[in-house]
Design a protein around this motif. Sequence first.
Motif, PDB file in Angstrom:
ATOM      1  N   GLY B  85       5.391 -11.553 -18.707  1.00 31.38           N
ATOM      2  CA  GLY B  85       4.409 -11.246 -17.675  1.00 31.38           C
ATOM      3  C   GLY B  85       3.729 -12.537 -17.291  1.00 31.38           C
ATOM      4  O   GLY B  85       4.320 -13.410 -16.655  1.00 31.38           O
ATOM      5  N   SER B  86       2.464 -12.706 -17.738  1.00 30.92           N
ATOM      6  CA  SER B  86       1.736 -13.935 -17.430  1.00 30.92           C
ATOM      7  C   SER B  86       1.847 -14.976 -18.538  1.00 30.92           C
ATOM      8  O   SER B  86       1.277 -16.047 -18.432  1.00 30.92           O
ATOM      9  N   VAL B 104      10.846 -13.064 -15.549  1.00 30.09           N
ATOM     10  CA  VAL B 104       9.410 -13.224 -15.313  1.00 30.09           C
ATOM     11  C   VAL B 104       8.965 -12.235 -14.236  1.00 30.09           C
ATOM     12  O   VAL B 104       9.524 -12.220 -13.139  1.00 30.09           O
ATOM     13  N   MET B 105       7.958 -11.419 -14.544  1.00 28.31           N
ATOM     14  CA  MET B 105       7.581 -10.314 -13.666  1.00 28.31           C
ATOM     15  C   MET B 105       6.429 -10.654 -12.728  1.00 28.31           C
ATOM     16  O   MET B 105       5.851  -9.780 -12.101  1.00 28.31           O
ATOM     17  N   SER B 106       6.103 -11.941 -12.616  1.00 22.69           N
ATOM     18  CA  SER B 106       4.872 -12.284 -11.891  1.00 22.69           C
ATOM     19  C   SER B 106       4.943 -12.019 -10.384  1.00 22.69           C
ATOM     20  O   SER B 106       3.914 -11.920  -9.721  1.00 22.69           O
ATOM     21  N   GLN B 124       2.130  -2.775  -9.469  1.00 21.73           N
ATOM     22  CA  GLN B 124       3.300  -3.446 -10.020  1.00 21.73           C
ATOM     23  C   GLN B 124       2.862  -4.188 -11.286  1.00 21.73           C
ATOM     24  O   GLN B 124       1.681  -4.530 -11.436  1.00 21.73           O
ATOM     25  N   PRO B 125       3.802  -4.444 -12.198  1.00 28.68           N
ATOM     26  CA  PRO B 125       3.409  -4.934 -13.525  1.00 28.68           C
ATOM     27  C   PRO B 125       2.831  -6.337 -13.543  1.00 28.68           C
ATOM     28  O   PRO B 125       2.136  -6.710 -14.483  1.00 28.68           O
ATOM     29  N   GLY B 126       3.081  -7.127 -12.490  1.00 28.76           N
ATOM     30  CA  GLY B 126       2.569  -8.492 -12.495  1.00 28.76           C
ATOM     31  C   GLY B 126       1.131  -8.606 -12.027  1.00 28.76           C
ATOM     32  O   GLY B 126       0.522  -9.674 -12.110  1.00 28.76           O
ATOM     33  N   VAL B 127       0.546  -7.493 -11.546  1.00 25.88           N
ATOM     34  CA  VAL B 127      -0.866  -7.504 -11.158  1.00 25.88           C
ATOM     35  C   VAL B 127      -1.690  -7.793 -12.413  1.00 25.88           C
ATOM     36  O   VAL B 127      -1.403  -7.277 -13.483  1.00 25.88           O
ATOM     37  N   SER B 149      -8.465 -12.188 -21.912  1.00 28.22           N
ATOM     38  CA  SER B 149      -7.556 -12.912 -21.017  1.00 28.22           C
ATOM     39  C   SER B 149      -7.389 -12.195 -19.680  1.00 28.22           C
ATOM     40  O   SER B 149      -6.454 -12.484 -18.940  1.00 28.22           O
ATOM     41  N   GLN B 150      -8.300 -11.293 -19.340  1.00 30.64           N
ATOM     42  CA  GLN B 150      -8.054 -10.379 -18.216  1.00 30.64           C
ATOM     43  C   GLN B 150      -7.885 -11.037 -16.847  1.00 30.64           C
ATOM     44  O   GLN B 150      -7.306 -10.442 -15.959  1.00 30.64           O
ATOM     45  N   ILE B 151      -8.359 -12.256 -16.690  1.00 31.15           N
ATOM     46  CA  ILE B 151      -8.136 -12.936 -15.402  1.00 31.15           C
ATOM     47  C   ILE B 151      -6.659 -13.239 -15.233  1.00 31.15           C
ATOM     48  O   ILE B 151      -6.141 -13.277 -14.130  1.00 31.15           O
ATOM     49  N   ALA B 152      -5.996 -13.494 -16.354  1.00 21.83           N
ATOM     50  CA  ALA B 152      -4.621 -13.983 -16.272  1.00 21.83           C
ATOM     51  C   ALA B 152      -3.578 -12.957 -16.683  1.00 21.83           C
ATOM     52  O   ALA B 152      -2.507 -12.874 -16.081  1.00 21.83           O
TER      53      ALA B 152
END
Lengths: 414, 498
Positions: B85-86, B104-106, B124-127, B149-152
């Motif tokens: 993800g991130s 990579v799902m970003s 979508q999962p990259g949000v 880590s919620q910003i990222a």
Amino acid sequence: MTTFTPTTSAEMLEAVRWAAGEGEPIEVVGHGSKRGIGRPVQTEHVIDCSGLAGVTLYEPEELVLSARAGTPVAEIERLLAEKNQEFAFEPMDYGPLLGGEPGRGTIGGLLAANLAGPRRLKAGAARDHILGIQAVSGRGEAFKSGGRVVKNVTGYDLSKVMAGSWGTLAVLTDVTFKVLPRSETETTMALRGLTEEQAIAAMAAAMGSSAEVSAAAHLPETVTGKVLDGALSGRASTLLRLEGFGPSVTYRTEMLKTLFSMLEIDTIDEAASRSLWRQVRDVVPFADGTGKPVWRVSMAPSEGHRMVMALRMQAAVDAYYDWQGGLIWLRMESDSEADTLRALVRRHGGGHATLVRASLAERAAVPVFEPQPAALAALSARLKTEFDPKAILNPGRMVASHGGGVAASHATGG
Amino acid sequence: MTGLAMPKPDAATLSRRAEIVADMKIIVPGEGVVDAVNGMRAFESDGLTAYRQLPLVVVLPETTAQVARILKYCNDRNIRVVPRGSGTSLSGGALPLEDAVLLVMSRFNRILDIDYANRTVTAQPGVTNLGITHAVEQEGFYYAPDPSSQIACSIGGNVAENSGGVHCLKYGLTANNVLGIEMVLMDGQVLRLGGKHLDAEGYDLLGVMTGSEGLLGVVTEVTVRILKRPEAARALLIGFPSSEEAGQCVADIIGAGIIPGGMEMMDGPAIRAAEDFVHAGYPLDVEALLIVELDGPGPEIDHLIGQVEAIAARNGSTACRISTSEEERLVFWAGRKAAFPAVGRISPDYYCMDGTIPRKELPKVLAGMRAMSARYGLGVANVFHAGDGNLHPLILYDANEPGELEKAEAFGSDILRLCVEVGGVLTGEHGVGVEKRDLMGTMFTDDDLDHQMRVKCAFDPNHLLNPGKVFPQLRRCAEMGRMHVHRGQMPFPDIPRF
Ligand SMILES: Cc1cc2nc3c(=O)[nH]c(=O)nc-3n(C[C@H](O)[C@H](O)[C@H](O)COP(=O)(O)OP(=O)(O)OC[C@H]3O[C@@H](n4cnc5c(N)ncnc54)[C@H](O)[C@@H]3O)c2cc1C
């Protein structure tokens, strides 16, 4: 017919191991209070888990309780109440609906059926409160998952896999649950005379407000007289429950009164509120002593009543709503109308319908649990095979093809 | 774990790299394939930066159909895949493998549906985790699980790790707030689990997917529950001479039937590092600091705040401040939220652990850590989700000093063993990944682990998805499928009953 009554985990392991070795199907029962749910299971042998009983750990300040799987739920609830605690998910009691005694059921059965109650939206179901399990899989091997702490992501969460598996993957021997403080008080406001559509909108507004509504149900005109000894007879009742500390409940009651100032509102006091929600929870309105088919349908809260409206065009049905409209209890007049109902659920955004009360013949003929799309069904079947390769545990109870395809010829209900 | 053994790279795959890259470019046209070493560097590690590995190739798909084609392609050719993800995982869950496609799902970064009537968001999962809250906050709603880590971090990563945050005790982990997902199995089949309705029609596969660390399937869509923001929130900042008193205070608050929105503890070293860094006004003469946040309707908070204050006083608090404004509440939190970077200032490197213990064992575990700290000659600062017993010891070390990383890791493993010994677990929210993989045996027997792996076998029988993570040892599914048959006498002969 043999009934095994293990009283220790070791005996349980021995019994399942024997059955696995011989490939002998067994029915797994606790108190048998939910035996009438699912496809009829017909086996030579029964494992009665109710002898494997007793609370093994209760630490109120840690919010945790462990018990042997056969421990009566009622006993645990009494113990929790002594410390002003409870299972926050308000496990329902199927007894009254299925024509059995109220207050029966074991903690293992509670998890296997993933019980929940009116607080589902706010607090979750059994699956959300289970912290750890020990069990014996259909392979005849003992295993554990999770732990006794409230926060844990170590390894796959097999405890959740047990929730709602109806004894078809493993026989539980021990469970550990998170417990929570009981609310100090509660009150319920009944909005009177709303149509289903208005009620659904009102419940959505209430649940989406900061009034922290802990339960929202709608009893249409035909149902509202069947709770609280008829105290709510007459016009439909839309029920909103507020729980918590006294001053907070008082304040939030005012908040809702302002929100619904245009409507006629009855306020239901603490004692009546507690019985009311128990009746809503336990489907008392349809606990009529008949065997008329009863469905439990889970859908998006905004869609349930549309499905019901369409269903009424095609079948004679009585309905009421919990979970803001997302849990629909349906009582059919005669036939279960499985195909019609399920097609309508699909058409209205999807969800699932479980035939929780029906005659043996009907349960053998109609899929009791919502059939899954092919890819998902295949995955579930693979999981079943991994845990119970010879399909010895409650064969066919959830899905006909998971063993035990023979239609029942004699009653096993009770 | 510095000598971490990862699955042996598959020579056949490595030798076909050019062909695989070319095929990936056909499946994901445009910018979606990164195969130059320079470009791939950005992906060589996740939040567990001690481990680095370049992948075979990086692929950034944009649609579920692309994900399905990539996975089927890899499954058919026996190529491994690592989802990402991130890349904020602290346990090495997204660590690449030399012979694996890094998926990579970003670019899956759109919010698909906001439904206030049902209080759901489908994304979508990259949000990012915070992105969900941002999408609904103008209406007064938010998404409750709030990892630091919620910003990222991505919502797909949150599902894969079953992430938590400081509000978990009251509002639950990711697992309690996810209603549905779309996912792709390794063989390319697309499945939907759950939706806007509750609970499963069959086995709780959504429950087991949550926290499965990218080993069971790739999440391509997530539906979560959103909540109305509480009307108000106020915090108490309470200092104690020792962690015993602070721990008892936590127990007594819960014992009084109060479940605070957040309840965090810091020990002396963490308090001092945080105060030096953000000047939040933390008392420096205490050895344990509690932040207790009450949220809900105003009158409820007013009703409870005095009770909490009294409980703290009964337990010997030496300092107690109650926030009187939103600014002040945020200042109370500022030190806690900055605890990691604050510790980063006092030590060249730190290693963040994540065990959970029964809360009553806190004094014993802290004492144990102090002894270990002396033995290893490394400092340790503790931040602690006090309500749910989730510890985050930060071990201070200097990676440039030869041998210190190994020492820090050994120290960390000792802490986790101690957690398990007192009835706790290896990880409360960060996941097993590669980091705690080899410690799984301290918590689980072979039979326990085999039953977990049987779930894996149902989803990904060839062990192609994220291999080398979570399980200390990969066993072939076919081998595990064999039953040990114990034939014999029927135990405790018949108790017939009708
Ligand atoms: C400073 C900092 C603070 C943190 N604080 C917290 C905290 O308070 N609470 C907490 O719980 N965690 C915390 N974390 C850990 C981390 O942020 C979480 O685990 C997060 O959920 C990871 O999300 P990600 O998108 O970065 O996933 P990644 O790191 O990219 O991946 C994590 C795992 O998920 C898998 N994965 C990712 N996306 C998908 C997908 N779409 N489908 C299938 N599998 C997928 C990967 O294979 C990997 O195994 C923190 C991390 C940092 C760096």
